[in-house]
Design a protein around this motif. Structure first.
Motif, mmCIF file in Angstrom:
data_model
loop_
_atom_site.group_PDB
_atom_site.id
_atom_site.type_symbol
_atom_site.label_atom_id
_atom_site.label_comp_id
_atom_site.label_asym_id
_atom_site.label_seq_id
_atom_site.Cartn_x
_atom_site.Cartn_y
_atom_site.Cartn_z
ATOM 1 N N GLN A 26 0.822 -1.059 -0.124
ATOM 2 C CA GLN A 26 0.138 0.129 0.234
ATOM 3 C C GLN A 26 0.881 1.232 -0.131
ATOM 4 N N LEU A 27 1.929 1.341 0.822
ATOM 5 C CA LEU A 27 2.677 2.470 1.114
ATOM 6 C C LEU A 27 3.416 2.774 -0.185
ATOM 7 N N LYS A 28 3.828 1.795 -1.167
ATOM 8 C CA LYS A 28 4.746 1.818 -2.074
ATOM 9 C C LYS A 28 3.781 2.270 -3.156
ATOM 10 N N ARG A 29 2.602 2.099 -3.346
ATOM 11 C CA ARG A 29 1.640 2.610 -4.165
ATOM 12 C C ARG A 29 1.540 4.181 -3.752
ATOM 13 N N PHE A 30 0.976 4.383 -2.603
ATOM 14 C CA PHE A 30 1.064 5.811 -2.534
ATOM 15 C C PHE A 30 2.043 6.719 -2.465
ATOM 16 N N LEU A 31 3.240 6.011 -2.487
ATOM 17 C CA LEU A 31 4.569 6.752 -2.970
ATOM 18 C C LEU A 31 4.521 7.249 -4.146
ATOM 19 N N GLU A 32 3.804 6.593 -5.066
ATOM 20 C CA GLU A 32 3.745 7.143 -6.315
ATOM 21 C C GLU A 32 3.116 8.390 -6.507
ATOM 22 N N ASP A 33 2.129 8.721 -5.502
ATOM 23 C CA ASP A 33 1.183 9.887 -5.537
ATOM 24 C C ASP A 33 1.616 10.652 -4.283
ATOM 25 N N LYS A 34 2.983 10.748 -3.991
ATOM 26 C CA LYS A 34 3.140 11.329 -2.628
ATOM 27 C C LYS A 34 2.778 12.767 -2.715
ATOM 28 N N GLY A 92 -9.654 15.273 7.813
ATOM 29 C CA GLY A 92 -10.376 15.624 6.299
ATOM 30 C C GLY A 92 -11.433 15.828 6.267
ATOM 31 N N LYS A 93 -12.053 16.693 5.256
ATOM 32 C CA LYS A 93 -13.465 16.880 5.003
ATOM 33 C C LYS A 93 -14.260 15.769 4.708
ATOM 34 N N TYR A 94 -13.585 14.599 4.157
ATOM 35 C CA TYR A 94 -14.112 13.371 3.960
ATOM 36 C C TYR A 94 -13.314 12.132 4.705
ATOM 37 N N VAL A 95 -13.518 11.131 5.058
ATOM 38 C CA VAL A 95 -13.022 10.042 5.567
ATOM 39 C C VAL A 95 -13.192 8.745 5.100
ATOM 40 N N TRP A 96 -12.239 8.303 4.770
ATOM 41 C CA TRP A 96 -12.392 6.602 3.762
ATOM 42 C C TRP A 96 -11.503 5.666 4.774
ATOM 43 N N LEU A 97 -12.060 4.785 5.126
ATOM 44 C CA LEU A 97 -11.366 3.611 5.897
ATOM 45 C C LEU A 97 -11.018 2.615 4.741
ATOM 46 N N LEU A 98 -9.881 2.447 4.754
ATOM 47 C CA LEU A 98 -9.301 1.407 3.638
ATOM 48 C C LEU A 98 -8.853 0.165 4.339
ATOM 49 N N GLY A 99 -9.237 -0.893 3.734
ATOM 50 C CA GLY A 99 -9.018 -2.398 4.403
ATOM 51 C C GLY A 99 -7.290 -2.521 4.295
ATOM 52 N N SER A 100 -6.746 -3.077 5.063
ATOM 53 C CA SER A 100 -5.319 -3.106 5.019
ATOM 54 C C SER A 100 -4.678 -3.949 3.981
ATOM 55 N N ASP A 101 -5.660 -4.691 3.263
ATOM 56 C CA ASP A 101 -5.311 -5.541 2.000
ATOM 57 C C ASP A 101 -5.904 -5.196 0.713
ATOM 58 N N ASP A 102 -6.318 -3.923 0.822
ATOM 59 C CA ASP A 102 -6.844 -3.382 -0.503
ATOM 60 C C ASP A 102 -5.949 -2.338 -1.206
ATOM 61 N N ILE A 103 -5.305 -2.853 -2.297
ATOM 62 C CA ILE A 103 -3.990 -1.998 -2.826
ATOM 63 C C ILE A 103 -4.986 -1.261 -3.881
ATOM 64 N N PRO A 104 -5.299 0.100 -3.785
ATOM 65 C CA PRO A 104 -5.760 0.935 -5.054
ATOM 66 C C PRO A 104 -5.093 0.796 -6.173
ATOM 67 N N VAL A 105 -5.671 0.676 -7.276
ATOM 68 C CA VAL A 105 -4.920 0.659 -8.608
ATOM 69 C C VAL A 105 -4.609 2.070 -8.798
ATOM 70 N N LYS A 106 -3.764 2.260 -9.777
ATOM 71 C CA LYS A 106 -3.022 3.333 -10.177
ATOM 72 C C LYS A 106 -4.017 4.405 -10.697
ATOM 73 N N GLY A 107 -3.857 5.539 -9.765
ATOM 74 C CA GLY A 107 -4.941 6.661 -10.485
ATOM 75 C C GLY A 107 -5.896 6.928 -9.763
ATOM 76 N N LEU A 108 -6.249 5.543 -9.128
ATOM 77 C CA LEU A 108 -7.698 5.933 -8.191
ATOM 78 C C LEU A 108 -7.549 7.020 -7.267
ATOM 79 N N LEU A 109 -6.474 7.459 -6.501
ATOM 80 C CA LEU A 109 -6.720 8.587 -5.720
ATOM 81 C C LEU A 109 -7.067 9.746 -6.256
ATOM 82 N N GLN A 110 -6.413 10.081 -7.440
ATOM 83 C CA GLN A 110 -6.665 11.421 -8.101
ATOM 84 C C GLN A 110 -8.139 11.475 -8.423
#
Length: 316
Positions: A26-34, A92-110
């Motif tokens: 997860q953190l490796k993926r987030f680093l791509e959008d740091k 944050g204005k919004y809150v998202w609880l993300l499962g610890s085994d759910d790895i977002p696909v590239k581009g999802l956060l934006q």
């Protein structure tokens, strides 16, 4: 004069116990959008007193420029307790609880930020099935509850306005395995506008689902869940008809498969569910509804048809 920090658009909170390998991914993926985590996304890791060394993993990615908050509970609060901690430490204005085994696909956060920024939604549901529109808004329309169905329980598919948490006490739901559901329903039912977003694939096709379970499936997803719905009906926040539609949708689209597999065909499942009292719970909540018997018979008939026709399809 000190500069006032801008409120993040989204608090992305990960309640986690062990699963170090997944956190690393997860953190490796987030680093791509740091850059998104500098102002727009608050990243919170809530370690539920793991035996894995999650702190060192977080520190490694912090050293690489990923902005995050690491918190470790002194004792294991259970999943509900850890979810509650996350909800109430989101800035944050919004809150998202993300499962610890759910790895977002590239581009999802934006793409999520594009939906959330400048909007006043109570709840945004990330659809797990194809819909006619990429974004469907519901204005003072409770039909969203039935349209979401059982996926109201899937924390990684629901984002809510953080402010809505001020009007509900979630602690009474600790131990239900469903503490997130009243948070989502309250945000939805007390807001003018909500939305369902069809975003295609949300997460990488790998999870720790094989280790899920260990609870009574029908008590959690029928007894506990319907008790939550009923409290919203009793408090005047949801119509009884909306509850009935959600109840029917859950049986038709999800629960009937478990009824047939686990209770009628006794087929082994990869999930280790406790089934004590299952028929009693089902009779209590679905016994008087003809549709439950109809959907069960249709499900069995389709399975039999596939079994009978399979030899013929293999000869083609």
């Amino acid at each position: 004069m000190a500069q006032i920090e801008k409120q993040p658009v989204l608090s992305l909170c990960i309640p986690i116990y062990n699963r170090l390998a997944y956190l690393e991914r997860q953190l490796k993926r987030f680093l791509e959008d740091k850059d998104l985590f500098e102002e727009k996304i608050q990243l919170v890791i809530s370690d539920n007193c793991s035996t894995d060394d999650l702190r060192s993993c977080c520190e490694k990615y912090q050293a690489q420029g990923l902005k995050l908050v690491y918190h470790r509970n002194d004792t294991n609060l259970g999943p509900d307790g850890n979810f509650d901690w996350c909800f109430h430490h989101a800035d944050g204005k919004y809150v998202w609880l993300l499962g610890s085994d759910d790895i977002p696909v590239k581009g999802l956060l934006q793409r999520l930020l594009d939906i959330l920024e400048g909007k006043e939604y109570g709840l945004v549901h990330l659809s797990t099935s194809k819909r006619e529109s990429e974004l469907t808004e519901y204005c003072k329309d409770e039909s969203i509850v039935a349209d979401i169905g059982v996926w109201i329980t899937f924390m990684s598919a629901n984002i809510i306005r953080t402010q809505s948490l001020n009007s509900i006490n979630l602690k009474e739901n600790i131990g239900s395995f469903m503490i997130q559901v009243p948070a989502y329903l309250n945000a939805c039912l007390t807001s003018e506008t909500n939305a369902i977003a069809d975003m295609g694939q949300l997460f990488e096709k790998d999870s720790d689902a094989a280790n899920n379970g260990g609870y009574n499936l029908f008590r959690v997803f029928v007894e506990n869940l319907f008790g939550i719905y009923q409290r919203f009906v009793d408090n005047g926040l949801m119509a009884q008809s909306s509850f009935e539609k959600a109840k029917r949708a859950e049986y038709k689209n999800w629960l009937v498969n478990f009824v047939v597999n686990l209770l009628i065909l006794h087929r082994p499942q990869r999930k280790n569910f406790d089934l004590e009292g299952s028929w009693k719970i089902l009779r209590k909540h679905y016994g008087k509804y003809p549709y439950a018997y109809y959907y069960t018979c249709v499900n069995i008939a389709k399975r039999l048809a596939r079994t009978v026709l399979k030899p013929f399809s293999n000869k083609r």
